[in-house]
Design a protein around this motif. Structure first.
Motif, short mmCIF file in Angstrom:
data_model
loop_
_atom_site.label_atom_id
_atom_site.label_comp_id
_atom_site.label_asym_id
_atom_site.label_seq_id
_atom_site.Cartn_x
_atom_site.Cartn_y
_atom_site.Cartn_z
N TYR A 118 34.23 41.28 36.99
CA TYR A 118 35.41 41.61 37.81
C TYR A 118 36.08 40.35 38.33
CZ TYR A 118 38.04 43.19 41.91
OH TYR A 118 39.02 43.41 42.85
N CYS A 150 40.02 39.55 37.62
CA CYS A 150 40.96 39.64 38.74
C CYS A 150 41.20 38.31 39.43
CB CYS A 150 40.46 40.67 39.74
SG CYS A 150 40.53 42.35 39.09
N ALA A 172 40.25 48.40 44.31
CA ALA A 172 39.72 47.51 43.28
C ALA A 172 39.95 48.08 41.88
CB ALA A 172 38.23 47.27 43.52
#
Length: 205
Positions: free
Chosen positions: A140, A144, A177
């Motif tokens: 992640y 991101c 998220a």
């Protein structure tokens, strides 16, 4: 004519050689209204309930159809009747479901996507990944990161193109998220539900 084989039925019909249908496939594709919605054609029977497989109690041919009486299953499997069920398959429907040509091992199948070089696409099966430890995946944090650090997104896209799927690990819990991950790959499309919605406890919003 129908002959019972290990794990399935071998069906012979005029103009065809013997055609094999596994028990699991047959039960999964029962065309009755209790298993297949008559209007939407949505599958209503959950095959994953068949933890230990399924076996017919009896099989017979009547006219242009094969009738299968499924043996009862242990309690908790196959619905309230414990899996006892009758399925009727038209011979023409079975004939139409057959994939023609010899069976080819997955490692010998060539990709058909002309716009992608064959070396970029990888066909896989249950034995392609070492116990799930080498699945295509990215973190992640890499996906991101800021726009100036897009290596994670590029790797994610490369894995998707190569394998057809990729796992994003360690995504924080929560809608924010999840939306952030989605937005890194492409702009979410609006539907009459909006661009994003949650399904929690059977209620959509």
């Amino acid at each position: 004519a129908v002959e019972e084989q290990a794990g399935g039925l071998e069906v012979s019909m005029p103009g065809e050689g013997p055609l094999f249908f596994s028990h699991t496939w047959l039960r999964d594709n029962c065309p009755c209204a209790a298993c297949l919605h008559p209007t939407t054609k949505q599958r209503l029977f959950d095959t994953y309930q068949l933890r230990d497989g399924v076996e017919p109690a009896s099989v017979r041919v009547e006219g242009d159809a094969v009738h299968v009486e499924w043996a009862p299953l242990p309690a908790g499997e196959g619905g309230p009747e414990g899996g006892a069920h009758t399925s009727v398959y038209r011979l023409e429907a079975l004939r139409g479901s057959v994939v023609r040509g010899p069976r080819v091992p997955v490692e010998e199948v060539q990709p058909h996507r002309a716009f992608v070089h064959p070396e970029q696409s990888k066909l896989w099966d249950a034995h392609s990944f070492d116990g799930g430890t080498d699945l295509p995946q990215v973190e992640y944090g890499a996906v991101c990161a800021g726009d100036e650090e897009a290596d994670g997104v590029a790797e994610w896209a490369r894995l998707l193109d190569r394998y057809g799927f990729a796992i994003v690990n360690n995504v924080p819990q929560g809608a924010e998220a999840t939306q952030k991950v989605m937005g890194r790959m492409a702009q979410p499309m609006n539907t009459f539900f909006g661009s994003f919605w949650e399904i929690v406890g059977g209620h959509a919003k």
